[in-house]
Structures are given as structure tokens and as C-alpha cells.
Write an enzyme that holds these catalytic residues in place. Structure first.
Site, mmCIF file in Angstrom:
data_model
loop_
_atom_site.group_PDB
_atom_site.id
_atom_site.type_symbol
_atom_site.label_atom_id
_atom_site.label_comp_id
_atom_site.label_asym_id
_atom_site.label_seq_id
_atom_site.Cartn_x
_atom_site.Cartn_y
_atom_site.Cartn_z
ATOM 1 N N GLU A 273 -0.024 -48.523 14.428
ATOM 2 C CA GLU A 273 0.108 -47.996 15.711
ATOM 3 C C GLU A 273 1.136 -47.201 16.050
ATOM 4 O OE1 GLU A 273 -2.511 -49.056 17.628
ATOM 5 O OE2 GLU A 273 -3.410 -50.745 16.703
ATOM 6 N N CYS A 307 4.120 -46.030 23.947
ATOM 7 C CA CYS A 307 3.309 -45.358 23.094
ATOM 8 C C CYS A 307 2.083 -44.684 23.757
ATOM 9 C CB CYS A 307 2.727 -46.308 22.025
ATOM 10 S SG CYS A 307 2.181 -47.681 22.533
HETATM 11 P P1 NAD Z 1 10.556 -46.526 14.013
HETATM 12 O O1 NAD Z 1 9.344 -46.134 13.202
HETATM 13 O O2 NAD Z 1 11.737 -46.050 13.620
HETATM 14 O O3 NAD Z 1 10.736 -48.126 13.783
HETATM 15 C C1 NAD Z 1 9.619 -48.970 14.294
HETATM 16 C C2 NAD Z 1 10.110 -50.208 13.240
HETATM 17 O O4 NAD Z 1 9.949 -49.988 12.039
HETATM 18 C C3 NAD Z 1 11.258 -50.989 13.523
HETATM 19 O O5 NAD Z 1 11.184 -52.345 13.097
HETATM 20 C C4 NAD Z 1 12.178 -50.457 12.359
HETATM 21 O O6 NAD Z 1 12.982 -51.136 11.979
HETATM 22 C C5 NAD Z 1 10.891 -50.458 11.161
HETATM 23 N N1 NAD Z 1 11.313 -49.299 10.115
HETATM 24 C C6 NAD Z 1 12.050 -48.188 10.248
HETATM 25 N N2 NAD Z 1 12.137 -47.710 9.048
HETATM 26 C C7 NAD Z 1 11.384 -48.177 8.177
HETATM 27 C C8 NAD Z 1 10.794 -48.140 6.861
HETATM 28 N N3 NAD Z 1 11.299 -47.171 6.173
HETATM 29 N N4 NAD Z 1 9.962 -48.958 6.383
HETATM 30 C C9 NAD Z 1 9.635 -50.214 7.069
HETATM 31 N N5 NAD Z 1 9.993 -50.374 8.335
HETATM 32 C C10 NAD Z 1 10.889 -49.351 8.969
HETATM 33 O O7 NAD Z 1 9.954 -46.189 15.434
HETATM 34 P P2 NAD Z 1 11.101 -46.066 16.647
HETATM 35 O O8 NAD Z 1 11.216 -44.780 16.904
HETATM 36 O O9 NAD Z 1 12.093 -47.238 16.979
HETATM 37 O O10 NAD Z 1 9.930 -46.567 17.876
HETATM 38 C C11 NAD Z 1 9.489 -45.518 18.615
HETATM 39 C C12 NAD Z 1 8.067 -45.033 18.114
HETATM 40 O O11 NAD Z 1 6.865 -46.115 18.008
HETATM 41 C C13 NAD Z 1 7.369 -44.057 19.194
HETATM 42 O O12 NAD Z 1 7.076 -43.132 18.060
HETATM 43 C C14 NAD Z 1 6.152 -44.602 19.559
HETATM 44 O O13 NAD Z 1 5.062 -43.922 19.911
HETATM 45 C C15 NAD Z 1 5.660 -45.605 18.574
HETATM 46 N N6 NAD Z 1 5.316 -46.933 19.192
HETATM 47 C C16 NAD Z 1 4.005 -46.783 19.204
HETATM 48 C C17 NAD Z 1 3.236 -48.115 19.788
HETATM 49 C C18 NAD Z 1 1.609 -48.004 19.417
HETATM 50 O O14 NAD Z 1 1.146 -49.177 19.780
HETATM 51 N N7 NAD Z 1 1.092 -47.056 19.174
HETATM 52 C C19 NAD Z 1 3.777 -49.073 20.435
HETATM 53 C C20 NAD Z 1 5.215 -48.805 20.488
HETATM 54 C C21 NAD Z 1 5.870 -47.940 19.860
#
Ligand code: NAD
Length: 536
Positions: A273, A307
């Protein structure tokens, strides 16, 4: 956390109906007790900062690779017993969770506000969404998971049963923006389907996720079945992907790609997502007041860190000026503040990083000629990472905020003359998460929705109609994701589909001394007959 002295750093209007004296303090002992739930032996910890104050809220123990391995060992053992429980037993636990979440919502909301800085009215959506999710999967489990009969190749003699068996241990990697919802909404169907979960919440919002784990245990979910690990995304994420039977990820598109690669390497499934650059179309026959009210919720819920929130509005020429005036007026009438009470229409961004990113998008747009109709500034007087709700006009493709996700309270408004052109512009870019259409002609809007390349389209509503309807699948097309949460799709993703065939009387080979050639003729004749009889 419900007793103690009011925190002097929390300022702003307070709603007398909310028992402020019971909620304005944050007790370190409360946080420390929650942090015991992290599977950790590393001796290291990481600080959680409150966006309300910019001050530390808690120190969370960190997990090593060995700790993640231990979490998976425990989860695997617990899953074997859990898979033997009946759907009705699991549903009972989920219905207890439903009640617990509603009964303890003040505590849950307080913690979410402390950790995320969001307005109380946006935090309140989180326990409500989890109660909806728990009830939905408890009440629909049989429909989604019971074994089904399918057509056998030889009518009455070939019986086919399809089973939905649990994958095993599901790894969940969740973001900070809806820390309580995201810690539970994908895990509830995983548990219902007979799986265990190892979850790595975002480091900035560990406490909300740990409270979620506490509530699950109180509801009757065995403690080992739900393991919480903590640490840097790339390290702990890789440790999870290396061991899980399925990975459910919510976060940015960039990280989603890495998760997909890791899962492909192990040939395990994943649901992703991801981000969005969600459009709203306001057609010429729209109810302008309704559209302006919806635009405020669509753009500024959780300060745009959602999101499915909108960052692009396409408005028909005939109603453009009226709509933008009403949208600006409603935006300027919002009460801003980062406090725990109900008085605020919008709260803070989560972190300094987020503030810097949002400010950079606005500065870049303004430097290249965009017009700020309202907002556009940080508000450190309200809280360290606060940014005003902002409406931009004149955004062009050379500006960063034209196509990249801002993930903040910033929306660009564009005029359109022709609906086909508006649809084409809404479909520009690579995202495809959520879209909205405002029109008084529901049938026309629904027909138009099919042309919008988004996983969900809401008509005369921002995102709540689909997101709040748990039977409605939710997820992204194109670079907004893979797979769906919610509905049948949201629970079936955690199961393997197993076919069991039982054959009676006739076997799939020549019988009674028949030659292979005669057998082939009989089979050919049977196939022709089946077609004539209308069999699928
Ligand atoms: P992010 O991808 O940096 O982090 C999300 C999660 O992934 C965190 O728990 C983080 O620690 C983990 N993570 C980071 N790097 C990783 C890696 N290399 N391997 C595995 N895990 C890793 O995202 P963010 O910037 O913190 O969150 C915001 C983003 O999330 C926005 O782009 C938003 O649109 C998206 N989002 C989408 C939804 C949805 O349902 N589609 C919901 C909420 C947020």
C-alpha cells in the site's frame, strides 16, 4: 498515562467537555511499560519525540537480527496451535477487541496525539476504523474462509473442494501516519485467517503500535502470536522479509519497490500500500458547498499525511471561482493547534523531516511562479513542526509538487474546460490510489469513475465512503501498490488456495480394455456434449 500534572508545554484552547485534567499529562512509566512488549535483547534503545513539544516521549528497546529470529520462532510455534482454533473462536477474540478499542478510545486517542501531533478529531478515526475492521472480519470470516465446492471435470463423479489455508507467519511493516490503525488493520485479517504476525512499526510511532499489541492480548490473542520488533527499516525490514511467509507493507513507493524485490528473491507474496497524488474532480453540476467542505477533509485530514488525501483538484471552468473562494474561506476558518483537546481542525506534521519536505515543495512552487491562495508558512508558534493548510494556484509540471507526493497539507487547484481533458490530467503520473468526483449526477459520475486510474473512487466524498466500508477493497493501481486491504481480497491474501479433488468410479485413463484411441474418441465426444449442454 491518565493521571499526573498537566504538561506545561501543551497550550491552546481546551474543550471543557473533554476531561483535560485526565489526559494532558504523559507518564513516562506508562510508555516504559508498553515498551516491554518489544522483542529485544540488544540493550539498545531509540528515542520517540512528540511533535506536540519536540521533546522525547519514550525510549524504545531495539531489536537485533537475532531478536527478529526469536520473534519468528515464537510466532511459528504459536501459529500451529492458533491454526487449529475455529473461525468462531477467532471471531470472539476480534469482537472483544472491538469492545476494548471503543471502551478505551480516550486513552488510545491521547497516545496517538502525543506521538503523531495530529488533531484529536483525526486521531479519533483510528480506534473507530479498528473497531469496524474487527467487527467486519469477525462477522464475515465464514463467507471468506469456509471451504467451497467448485465444478469437477466429470459432473457428480469428480468433487472439488477449495480450502483457504493460512500462509503461516505474516510480516507487517507499517508507517507512522495512522500509527494505531496501521498497526492493526492489516493484522486483524491475518489473525482471522489463522496466521501469526511479526510487525515492525515505524520508529516514530512505536507506542501506539505497542498499545495495539496490549489490547490484542487483552482480547484473547495469545501473546506469542503477535510479535513486535523495532529498529531501522532497512535492517529490520530485511530480517522480516528473510523469514516471513508473506509481507504486508504500507509506506512509500520507493521502499515498496525494495520490499517487492526482497519478496521476489524468496518467491513469497506481498501486498504493498504505497503513495498517491490523488485527484478530485469538481464537475460543473457539483454542489459547491459540499465540494468545498469535502475538499477541506480531503486535503487536511491528518495535515495531509494520509495516503488517500488529495493534492490535486480539477475544477470545471463554470464553477471554478465560486468553488475556490469557498475552499479558501473554509480553509481560513479552520482552527489550528497541536493540543490534546477536540478544538483543533488540523494538527502538526509528524517530524522536522516532514516539515522540511513540505516547506521545500511550497518554496519551489512559489519560486517558479505558483500563487499561494492561503497558507504557505510553517507555524512554530503552534508547535515545532506545524505547517499551515495551503492552497496553490498556477502549479506547472516543472514544480516538484506537480507530480511528486508532498504528504502534507498542500493542494494545487487547476481549472478545466473539458471533462475528457480533466480525466486525462487526473490520470497523469504513475500513481493511482484514490480519486473523487463531485457531481449531482451520481450515475454519470459512476460511469466517469471507470476512466479514473485509481484503486478507489469516491463520489461526493473525499475518501471515507470506500475507506470506511470494510467490504470495499482498498489499494492502489500502478505505482500506488499491489494487492488490496479490506474486503475478501484483504483476508484471502493471507491464505493459500488449496484444491482437493475426490474422484469416484471413473478414472482418467482408458477403462474396460478400451484402447487409447477409443478413449480419446470418447473424451472428445463427451467434451462436445458438455458444450451442447451449456456446461462451463
Ligand atoms: P517509508 O517507506 O519510508 O516507511 C514505511 C515503513 O517502512 C516504516 O516502518 C519504515 O521503517 C520501513 N522501511 C523503511 N525503509 C525500509 C526498507 N529498506 N526495508 C524495509 N522497511 C523499510 O514511508 P514513510 O515516508 O515513512 O511513510 C509515508 C509514505 O507511506 C507515503 O508515501 C504514503 O503515501 C505512504 N502510505 C501509504 C498508505 C496506503 O495505505 N497506501 C498508508 C500510509 C502511508
Amino acid at each position: 498515562m491518565t493521571a499526573g500534572n498537566p504538561d506545561p508545554l501543551v497550550t491552546g484552547p481546551r474543550d471543557p467537555e473533554h476531561d483535560a485534567s485526565a489526559t494532558l499529562a504523559f507518564e513516562p512509566e506508562y510508555a516504559a511499560a508498553l515498551t516491554q512488549r518489544v522483542t529485544s535483547s540488544s540493550g539498545e534503545s531509540a528515542v520517540v519525540i512528540s511533535p506536540l513539544t519536540g521533546q522525547p516521549l519514550a525510549h524504545v528497546p531495539q531489536s537485533s537480527n537475532d531478536d527478529v529470529a526469536e520473534a519468528f520462532r515464537r510466532a511459528r510455534r504459536a501459529q500451529v496451535a492458533w491454526a487449529r482454533t475455529s473461525l468462531d473462536q477467532r471471531a470472539e477474540a476480534l469482537l472483544r477487541l472491538h469492545d476494548l478499542v471503543l471502551d478505551r478510545q480516550d486513552e488510545i486517542i491521547d497516545l496517538i496525539v502525543w506521538e503523531s501531533g495530529k488533531a484529536r478529531k483525526h486521531a479519533c478515526d483510528e480506534p473507530l476504523h479498528i473497531a469496524l475492521t474487527a467487527r467486519y472480519y469477525a462477522r464475515t470470516a465464514h463467507k471468506h474462509l469456509d471451504s467451497e465446492r467448485r465444478l469437477g471435470v466429470i459432473p457428480t463423479l469428480t468433487r472439488i473442494d477449495v480450502n483457504h489455508v493460512p500462509k503461516g507467519v505474516v510480516g507487517i511493516i507499517s508507517p507512522w501516519n495512522y500509527p494505531f490503525t496501521m498497526a492493526l488493520c492489516d493484522g486483524i485479517p491475518a489473525l482471522m485467517a489463522g496466521n501469526a504476525v511479526v510487525i515492525k512499526p515505524d520508529a516514530q510511532t512505536m507506542l501506539s503500535a505497542l498499545l495495539a499489541a496490549e489490547l490484542l492480548e487483552e482480547a484473547g490473542i495469545p501473546r506469542d502470536l503477535w510479535q513486535v520488533v523495532a529498529g531501522p527499516g532497512p535492517e529490520i525490514g530485511a530480517a522480516i522479509i528473510g523469514r516471513a511467509d508473506f509481507v504486508c507493507f504500507t509506506g512509500s513507493t520507493a521502499t515498496g519497490r525494495l520490499i517487492a524485490k526482497g519478496c521476489a528473491e524468496r518467491l513469497i507474496g506481498c501486498s504493498l500500500e504505497l503513495g498517491g497524488k490523488n485527484p478530485i474532480l469538481v464537475l460543473r453540476d457539483a454542489d459547491i458547498e459540499k465540494a468545498a467542505e469535502g475538499a477541506v477533509r480531503a486535503s487536511y485530514s491528518n495535515a495531509g499525511q494520509l495516503c488517500v488525501s488529495t493534492e490535486r483538484m480539477f475544477v470545471a471552468d463554470q464553477v471554478y471561482d465560486r468553488f475556490v473562494d469557498r475552499f479558501v474561506a473554509r480553509t481560513e476558518a479552520m482552527t489550528l493547534g497541536a493540543t490534546l483537546d477536540w478544538g483543533n481542525d488540523m494538527g502538526s506534521l509528524i517530524s522536522e523531516n516532514q516539515l522540511v519536505a513540505v516547506q521545500a515543495h511550497v518554496d519551489d512552487a512559489v519560486a517558479k511562479g505558483a500563487v499561494v491562495r492561503t497558507g504557505g508558512r510553517a507555524r512554530p508558534d503552534l508547535a515545532p513542526y506545524f505547517f499551515e493548510p495551503t492552497i496553490l494556484e498556477g502549479v506547472t509540471p516543472d514544480m516538484a509538487c506537480f507530480g511528486s507526493e508532498t504528504f502534507g497539507p498542500v493542494v494545487a487547484v487547476y481549472r478545466f474546460h473539458d471533462e475528457a481533458d480533466a480525466i486525462a490530467r487526473a490520470n497523469e503520473g504513475e500513481y493511482g490510489l484514490n480519486g473523487s468526483i463531485y457531481s449531482q449526477d451520481g450515475a454519470r459520475a459512476r460511469a466517469m469513475a471507470r476512466q479514473i486510474k485509481c484503486g478507489s473512487v469516491n463520489i461526493n466524498e473525499a475518501f471515507g465512503a470506500t475507506f470506511g466500508s470494510l467490504d470495499s477493497p482498498m489499494g492502489g493501481m500502478r505505482e500506488s501498490g499491489l494487492g488490496r486491504r479490506q474486503g475478501a481480497e484483504g483476508i484471502r491474501r493471507y491464505t493459500e488456495t488449496q484444491a482437493v479433488g475426490t474422484q469416484r468410479l471413473i478414472r482418467f485413463a482408458p477403462m474396460f480394455g478400451m484402447s487409447d484411441a477409443a478413449y480419446a474418441k470418447v473424451m472428445t465426444a463427451s467434451l462436445r456434449l458438455m458444450k451442447k449442454l451449456g456446461r462451463p
